[in-house]
Design an enzyme around this catalytic site. Structure first.
Site, PDB file in Angstrom:
ATOM      1  N   SER A  65     -10.917 -25.394  24.190  1.00  0.00           N
ATOM      2  CA  SER A  65      -9.652 -25.787  23.577  1.00  0.00           C
ATOM      3  C   SER A  65      -8.674 -26.291  24.634  1.00  0.00           C
ATOM      4  CB  SER A  65      -9.082 -24.588  22.798  1.00  0.00           C
ATOM      5  OG  SER A  65      -7.972 -24.971  22.030  1.00  0.00           O
ATOM      6  N   ASP A 117     -14.906 -28.035  22.535  1.00  0.00           N
ATOM      7  CA  ASP A 117     -13.955 -28.470  21.513  1.00  0.00           C
ATOM      8  C   ASP A 117     -12.543 -28.566  22.083  1.00  0.00           C
ATOM      9  OD1 ASP A 117     -13.922 -29.426  18.888  1.00  0.00           O
ATOM     10  OD2 ASP A 117     -12.988 -27.604  18.134  1.00  0.00           O
ATOM     11  N   ARG A 148      -5.161 -35.570  30.026  1.00  0.00           N
ATOM     12  CA  ARG A 148      -6.119 -34.687  29.343  1.00  0.00           C
ATOM     13  C   ARG A 148      -7.450 -34.769  30.064  1.00  0.00           C
ATOM     14  NH1 ARG A 148      -9.449 -38.401  27.630  1.00  0.00           N
ATOM     15  NH2 ARG A 148      -8.788 -40.253  26.474  1.00  0.00           N
ATOM     16  N   ASP A 163     -13.021 -37.196  35.502  1.00  0.00           N
ATOM     17  CA  ASP A 163     -12.581 -35.982  36.193  1.00  0.00           C
ATOM     18  C   ASP A 163     -13.696 -35.281  36.960  1.00  0.00           C
ATOM     19  OD1 ASP A 163     -10.012 -36.320  35.238  1.00  0.00           O
ATOM     20  OD2 ASP A 163     -10.375 -35.146  33.432  1.00  0.00           O
ATOM     21  N   HIS A 201     -13.750 -24.049  15.329  1.00  0.00           N
ATOM     22  CA  HIS A 201     -13.242 -24.315  16.675  1.00  0.00           C
ATOM     23  C   HIS A 201     -13.907 -23.372  17.688  1.00  0.00           C
ATOM     24  CE1 HIS A 201     -10.502 -25.935  19.573  1.00  0.00           C
ATOM     25  NE2 HIS A 201      -9.739 -24.859  19.676  1.00  0.00           N
TER      26      HIS A 201
END
Length: 399
Positions: free
Chosen positions: A158, A182, A196, A201, A257
């Site tokens: 998350s 997720d 984000r 990355d 989730h």
């Protein structure tokens, strides 16, 4: 107790001088400016009487006195309303330590205390600072132990997935791998990759989407993940929006989730010799359901054993109960394809050897015929020519 951590943007090359000056000058006031609460550490060498070890990026002794060594390092980051030693993190930690001699670090950060929108936004505002704290820890670990960034694998759920991405952006070098479980969607949709988790990355970024959908009229409804492809490989189990295991469990907030980390933990129980969690490259869930998605050139797996040679968007189905992994009855497992490639390589090697032997024999025959004076022959050894040549050689060798 772990000292409070400060996010600091100064040049990491001046780490020692900066550390000494700030601790002596600011004292207790400095220690109060905390974002991350704890960095928990576990290794196979962690004393059994201790629930965890504590690392402090501002205290080298906390690292030298720990069992941390420069080797494969997993950094787990929880999401909204989570904490650093919640059940799923302990389960994941145990499985990681069971399969390899590694370091497992859990980032314990203030990610909200109540299920309401304001609490979520407050947690979102802390994400950049938590990422900076993680980057500081990596700098200290590299300085003290010689850890290299390619040894680091972030696993974030998350909001924790975006923490991992922002930590990587602030590190001097490229992280080895980031797994996004997720990644949170609210406030992260349609934003630049610099804000984000993003494929750039790490050397490899794999993402599991288990609740990735969007309801414009109810963004805080049961759609908590980011419905965008943001990794090298993005996996969409059961379409990636709602999981069949959560059907009839509407009262359980965030069920789909949370299944992202449940799937990931379960994936550690399998290898690539079977087709559990094997995923097919496909354009959409509709195409997958229509049977229009092939197995792909190589086997790809959702979870820990992802094939880092592959990139794309992948779909699969799971069971509606644990264990959730379902075997693909059509596609071959990764090892089967490897064996096939090896067998083909072996066949090619065999053919090369056969050709080589044939050439050598041909050269020998030609030399023998030349020595025997048979210059008018066809170049092939016939039944008529061999005895004559053999007799000539025998006479030549007689004393």
């Amino acid at each position: 107790m772990l000292r409070a951590l400060i996010s600091n943007g100064s040049n990491t090359s001046h780490y020692s001088e900066e550390l000494d000056n700030r601790l002596s000058a600011d004292g207790i006031q400095f220690l109060k400016n905390m974002t991350v609460k704890n960095f928990f550490l576990w290794t196979r060498q962690t004393p059994t009487y201790r629930p965890y070890e504590l690392l402090d990026p501002w205290d080298r002794q906390s690292i030298t006195n720990s069992s941390f060594r420069a080797k494969k390092t997993y950094i787990i980051v929880h999401g909204f309303l989570g904490w650093g030693n919640e059940t799923w993190i302990l389960q994941l930690k145990d499985k990681l330590l069971n399969i390899s001699d590694c370091n497992v670090i859990s980032v314990d950060w203030p990610a909200g205390t109540q299920w309401f929108l304001l609490s979520y936004y407050m947690a979102v505002n802390r994400v950049p600072a938590v990422g900076k704290d993680c980057a500081r820890l990596l700098t200290t670990l590299a300085t003290v132990t010689g850890l290299t960034l390619d040894q680091v694998h972030f696993i974030g759920h998350s909001l924790g997935a975006h923490v991992a991405g922002l930590a990587a952006k602030q590190s001097k070098g490229k992280i080895g791998r980031i797994t996004g479980l997720d990644p949170a969607g609210l406030t992260f949709r349609k934003v630049p990759g610099t804000q984000r988790l993003n494929a750039s990355d790490a050397d490899y970024v794999d993402v599991i989407h288990s609740n990735s959908c969007y309801k414009p009229l109810n963004p805080w409804g049961d759609c908590y993940g980011l419905n965008e492809n943001i990794g090298h490989s993005d996996f969409w189990p059961n379409g990636g929006e709602h999981q069949p295991a959560c059907n009839g469990r509407d009262g359980e907030i965030g069920c789909s989730h949370e299944l992202a980390y449940t799937y990931y933990i379960e994936s550690l129980s399998y290898g690539i010799d079977r087709t559990f969690f094997l995923s097919r490259p496909c354009k959409s869930w509709t195409s997958f359901l229509g049977g229009h998605c092939s197995c792909g050139s190589e086997a790809q797996y959702m979870g820990f054993f992802v094939n880092t040679r592959l990139e794309g968007h992948y779909y699969l189905v799971t069971n509606s109960y644990a264990p959730y992994a379902r075997e693909d009855a059509v596609c071959s497992p990764g090892t089967a394809r490897l064996h096939f490639l090896l067998s083909m390589a072996g066949l090619g090697l065999g053919l090369l050897i056969l050709v080589g032997v044939t050439v050598v024999v041909g050269i020998k025959v030609y030399q023998k015929r030349s020595q025997g004076g048979g210059g008018e022959g066809s170049g092939l050894v016939t039944n008529e020519e061999v005895p004559e040549s053999s007799g000539s050689d025998d006479n030549a060798l007689s004393p």
